[in-house]
Design a protein around this motif. Structure first.
Motif, PDB file in Angstrom:
ATOM      1  N   ILE A  26      70.012   9.886   8.170  1.00 22.49           N
ATOM      2  CA  ILE A  26      69.915  10.285   9.582  1.00 22.49           C
ATOM      3  C   ILE A  26      71.155  11.063  10.011  1.00 22.49           C
ATOM      4  N   GLN A  27      70.931  11.953  10.931  1.00 20.18           N
ATOM      5  CA  GLN A  27      72.065  12.717  11.448  1.00 20.18           C
ATOM      6  C   GLN A  27      72.214  12.442  12.928  1.00 20.18           C
ATOM      7  N   LEU A  28      73.343  11.859  13.269  1.00 15.86           N
ATOM      8  CA  LEU A  28      73.602  11.590  14.681  1.00 15.86           C
ATOM      9  C   LEU A  28      74.944  12.173  15.057  1.00 15.86           C
ATOM     10  N   LYS A  29      74.993  12.750  16.259  1.00 15.64           N
ATOM     11  CA  LYS A  29      76.285  13.249  16.735  1.00 15.64           C
ATOM     12  C   LYS A  29      76.953  12.140  17.550  1.00 15.64           C
ATOM     13  N   GLN A  30      78.227  12.350  17.829  1.00 18.15           N
ATOM     14  CA  GLN A  30      78.904  11.356  18.659  1.00 18.15           C
ATOM     15  C   GLN A  30      78.634  11.596  20.135  1.00 18.15           C
ATOM     16  N   GLN A  31      78.227  12.825  20.436  1.00 19.08           N
ATOM     17  CA  GLN A  31      78.008  13.168  21.841  1.00 19.08           C
ATOM     18  C   GLN A  31      76.795  14.085  21.974  1.00 19.08           C
ATOM     19  N   TYR A  32      75.945  13.781  22.933  1.00 16.42           N
ATOM     20  CA  TYR A  32      74.759  14.615  23.169  1.00 16.42           C
ATOM     21  C   TYR A  32      74.833  15.308  24.514  1.00 16.42           C
ATOM     22  N   GLU A  33      74.489  16.600  24.496  1.00 19.10           N
ATOM     23  CA  GLU A  33      74.531  17.407  25.724  1.00 19.10           C
ATOM     24  C   GLU A  33      73.123  17.506  26.309  1.00 19.10           C
ATOM     25  N   LEU A  34      72.983  18.318  27.332  1.00 14.27           N
ATOM     26  CA  LEU A  34      71.664  18.511  27.945  1.00 14.27           C
ATOM     27  C   LEU A  34      70.964  19.682  27.258  1.00 14.27           C
ATOM     28  N   PHE A  35      69.661  19.587  27.119  1.00 11.51           N
ATOM     29  CA  PHE A  35      68.902  20.677  26.484  1.00 11.51           C
ATOM     30  C   PHE A  35      68.216  21.473  27.592  1.00 11.51           C
ATOM     31  N   ILE A  36      68.850  22.603  27.934  1.00 12.82           N
ATOM     32  CA  ILE A  36      68.341  23.431  29.034  1.00 12.82           C
ATOM     33  C   ILE A  36      68.218  24.870  28.566  1.00 12.82           C
ATOM     34  N   SER A  45      78.042  17.744  35.699  1.00  9.97           N
ATOM     35  CA  SER A  45      78.695  16.532  36.200  1.00  9.97           C
ATOM     36  C   SER A  45      79.982  16.252  35.421  1.00  9.97           C
ATOM     37  N   GLY A  46      80.052  16.737  34.170  1.00  4.94           N
ATOM     38  CA  GLY A  46      81.191  16.396  33.316  1.00  4.94           C
ATOM     39  C   GLY A  46      81.151  14.945  32.849  1.00  4.94           C
ATOM     40  N   LYS A  47      80.063  14.246  33.195  1.00  4.50           N
ATOM     41  CA  LYS A  47      80.017  12.805  32.878  1.00  4.50           C
ATOM     42  C   LYS A  47      79.095  12.505  31.701  1.00  4.50           C
ATOM     43  N   ALA A  64      74.986  12.933  27.864  1.00  6.49           N
ATOM     44  CA  ALA A  64      75.313  13.576  29.140  1.00  6.49           C
ATOM     45  C   ALA A  64      74.551  12.927  30.290  1.00  6.49           C
ATOM     46  N   ASP A  65      75.209  12.835  31.432  1.00  7.51           N
ATOM     47  CA  ASP A  65      74.608  12.261  32.626  1.00  7.51           C
ATOM     48  C   ASP A  65      74.334  13.404  33.611  1.00  7.51           C
ATOM     49  N   ALA A  66      73.097  13.864  33.648  1.00  7.18           N
ATOM     50  CA  ALA A  66      72.776  15.047  34.464  1.00  7.18           C
ATOM     51  C   ALA A  66      72.861  14.734  35.955  1.00  7.18           C
ATOM     52  N   ASN A  67      73.515  15.600  36.701  1.00  9.58           N
ATOM     53  CA  ASN A  67      73.576  15.430  38.169  1.00  9.58           C
ATOM     54  C   ASN A  67      72.570  16.401  38.818  1.00  9.58           C
ATOM     55  N   GLY A 218      63.424  27.337  27.607  1.00 10.96           N
ATOM     56  CA  GLY A 218      63.030  26.907  28.948  1.00 10.96           C
ATOM     57  C   GLY A 218      61.646  26.283  29.027  1.00 10.96           C
ATOM     58  N   VAL A 219      60.841  26.399  27.964  1.00 11.94           N
ATOM     59  CA  VAL A 219      59.487  25.823  28.024  1.00 11.94           C
ATOM     60  C   VAL A 219      59.579  24.291  28.055  1.00 11.94           C
ATOM     61  N   VAL A 220      60.492  23.749  27.228  1.00 10.37           N
ATOM     62  CA  VAL A 220      60.769  22.308  27.293  1.00 10.37           C
ATOM     63  C   VAL A 220      62.262  22.128  27.512  1.00 10.37           C
ATOM     64  N   ASN A 221      62.614  21.416  28.569  1.00  8.42           N
ATOM     65  CA  ASN A 221      64.012  21.091  28.848  1.00  8.42           C
ATOM     66  C   ASN A 221      64.125  19.572  28.841  1.00  8.42           C
ATOM     67  N   ILE A 222      65.138  19.070  28.149  1.00  6.71           N
ATOM     68  CA  ILE A 222      65.278  17.615  28.061  1.00  6.71           C
ATOM     69  C   ILE A 222      66.661  17.231  28.571  1.00  6.71           C
ATOM     70  N   ILE A 223      66.667  16.459  29.643  1.00  2.54           N
ATOM     71  CA  ILE A 223      67.953  16.117  30.256  1.00  2.54           C
ATOM     72  C   ILE A 223      68.109  14.597  30.318  1.00  2.54           C
ATOM     73  N   SER A 224      69.210  14.126  29.745  1.00  3.24           N
ATOM     74  CA  SER A 224      69.476  12.693  29.810  1.00  3.24           C
ATOM     75  C   SER A 224      70.142  12.388  31.144  1.00  3.24           C
ATOM     76  N   GLY A 225      69.980  11.150  31.564  1.00  7.02           N
ATOM     77  CA  GLY A 225      70.569  10.756  32.839  1.00  7.02           C
ATOM     78  C   GLY A 225      70.078   9.377  33.207  1.00  7.02           C
ATOM     79  N   GLN A 226      70.494   8.940  34.403  1.00  7.80           N
ATOM     80  CA  GLN A 226      70.128   7.599  34.819  1.00  7.80           C
ATOM     81  C   GLN A 226      69.178   7.687  36.019  1.00  7.80           C
ATOM     82  N   LYS A 227      69.171   6.623  36.810  1.00 11.89           N
ATOM     83  CA  LYS A 227      68.205   6.599  37.927  1.00 11.89           C
ATOM     84  C   LYS A 227      68.348   7.805  38.843  1.00 11.89           C
TER      85      LYS A 227
END
Ligand code: NAI
Ligand code: MG
Length: 489
Positions: A26-36, A45-47, A64-67, A218-227
């Motif tokens: 498996i390949q995992l990074k230490q940090q994941y960004e937003l896919f936009i 957000s920088g968070k 990443a925590d999308a604002n 832009g057809v699929v955008n995947i953004i991590s975040g919370q509530k």
């Protein structure tokens, strides 16, 4: 005082050597960004927040925590892609992209399965044999529909909604992403999807698949975040369609929030499924179905068979067999191929389950737990039964979303139908009997979106899934799943 049932059940007499699934591939990074817009970008957000492995409590990666500004970029990208590319290319071309996504998931299935188990806690057997193959199959199935929509809706004019905002939970992370993205793309929509905060990794890997498939940006955008990210998606003016799977409370909030707008909504919410065993059922087969119905995926299943109704004449034998089978269940490391029950998804969820177990004891139901030892680290819960429960018990009425089964007995068909329907939810039910006539009688009368007969928790991309009452509305899967993403005239 609640009494713990002391009755002797056959102990589990041998142990297996561990059979761990390898993590080398498996390949995992230490940090994941937003896919936009087809690229991985740092959040405005920088968070970042941690996603952990619930079976070890160790941090796997930062995500990443999308604002609201990030949400806005993703929505703009989706709108732009809809206007300029996705609505312009032929349906056949759309289908080809979706096929490509399906094939890449298949090729990378082992990697997806391991990451799903590490990030969410489910046993590798389930992620390997159920979640990932089904996710690929959803893309295959809907790829086939892309250029045949007119056959699905004869004599009707159909049109995509445009941009779909999709919010998914943590119990089937990749599978829920597939349920949402595949039909949306097949019908010509573009997408902004947010995975749940405890299980974002396979969604971010899916973003890599989108790149590999060369899907137009832009057809699929995947953004991590919370509530707050989810809320900002709901409140954004661009999406014309919102698809949500998660808790009933958030579903109600969303419905309220978009009231008065022309946004379309589909909601797949909680459940409290009834598994009904008649005296004429093949009992051993039914026991397997009940075990699967409530302990599969640690009971983190909206359609779990969390209530059991046993016909009185076979109640003792059924409960005895259930306890015996529970003693043989293996609880532990999700990456061990022997494991039947993995880790509870989060500390919050484990606390919620334990709260309900205490409540059941306080309500004077009789509890039985499997005598297995739990791992010292991680979030684990013993498979649990409650007997002598009644309709008024909270453990019978409320969704626990854990490996906790509430058992009641019944005498007549009329009685069991009334009891099974007497809850706020209406997602799933199971009927176990030798008589086809009883099956047909009950499937008509049980208020549940899916009724399984002599089986449980079976899914197929071609069959629609969804609920009644507080379990939500709209269907996913099958031809019905297409309708949720189309305007029909
Ligand atoms: P949740 O409903 O809060 O979370 C589901 C998704 O919605 C997550 O991606 C979350 O970030 C997002 N979300 C949360 N608040 C939002 C808001 N105001 N607007 C938009 N998106 C929002 O569920 P949670 O807290 O993880 O679990 C609580 C309970 O919900 C569970 O114990 C279980 O009973 C039920 N549940 C049901 C599921 C189902 O498949 N029907 C799945 C997950 C949870
Ligand atoms: Mg996690």
């Amino acid at each position: 005082m609640a009494k713990k049932i002391k009755e002797q059940v056959q102990p589990f007499t041998w142990s297996y050597a561990p059979a761990l699934e390898s993590k080398d591939h498996i390949q995992l990074k230490q940090q994941y960004e937003l896919f936009i817009n087809g690229r991985f970008v740092k959040p405005n957000s920088g968070k970042y927040f941690d996603t952990i492995n619930p079976s070890t409590e160790q941090v796997i990666a930062k995500v990443a925590d999308a604002n609201p500004k990030d949400v806005d970029s993703a929505m703009m990208a989706a709108k732009n892609a809809y206007d300029k590319t996705w609505s312009k290319i032929s349906a056949k071309e759309r289908g080809k992209y979706i096929f490509r996504i399906a094939r890449i998931i298949q090729e990378r299935a082992r990697e997806f399965a391991v990451i799903e188990s590490i990030d969410g806690g489910k046993p590798i057997r389930e992620s390997r044999d159920i979640d990932i193959p089904l996710a690929a199959n959803h893309f295959f199935y809907y790829a086939g529909w892309a250029d045949k929509l007119q056959y699905a809706f004869p004599n009707q004019q159909i049109k995509p909604h445009g941009v779909a905002a999709q919010i998914i939970p943590w119990n089937f992370p990749l599978l829920m992403a597939a349920w949402k993205i595949a039909p949306a793309l097949a019908t010509g929509n573009t997408v902004v999807l947010k995975p749940a905060e405890t299980t974002p990794l396979t969604a971010m890997k899916l973003a890599e698949v989108m790149q590999e498939a060369d899907l137009p940006p832009g057809v699929v955008n995947i953004i991590s975040g919370q509530k707050a990210t989810g809320a900002a998606m709901v409140q954004h003016p661009i999406p014309n369609k919102i698809a949500f799977t998660g808790s009933t409370a958030v579903g109600k909030w969303i419905q309220n929030e978009i009231a008065g707008t022309d946004k379309k909504l589909s909601l797949e919410l909680g459940g409290k499924g009834a598994n009904i065993i008649f005296a004429d059922a093949a009992l051993d087969q039914a026991i397997e179905g009940i075990i699967n119905g409530i302990f599969f995926n640690q009971g983190h299943v909206c359609c779990a068979g969390s209530r059991l109704f046993v016909q009185e004449s076979v109640a003792d034998i059924v409960v005895k067999k259930l306890k015996q089978r529970m003693e043989t269940l293996i609880i532990g490391d999700p990456l061990d191929k022997q494991t039947d029950i993995g880790a509870i998804n989060s500390k919050v969820q484990l606390d919620k389950i334990n709260h309900y177990i205490k409540l059941g004891i306080k309500e004077e139901a009789s509890m039985y737990q499997s005598s297995c030892a739990l791992p010292s680290k991680g979030f684990f819960c013993k498979p649990t039964l409650f007997m002598h429960t009644s309709q008024s018990h909270r453990i019978v009425q409320e969704e626990i979303f854990g490996p906790v089964l509430a058992i009641q007995t019944f005498r007549t068909i009329e009685e069991v139908i009334e009891k099974a329907n007497n809850i706020p939810y209406g997602l799933s039910a199971g009927v176990w009997t030798d008589k086809g006539s009883k099956i047909f009688n009950l499937t008509q009368k049980l208020k549940a979106g899916v009724v399984w007969a002599n089986t449980f928790n079976k899914f197929d991309p071609a069959s629609p899934f969804g609920g009644y009452k507080e379990s939500g509305f709209g269907r996913e899967g099958g031809v019905h799943g297409l309708a949720a993403y189309l305007q029909q005239f």
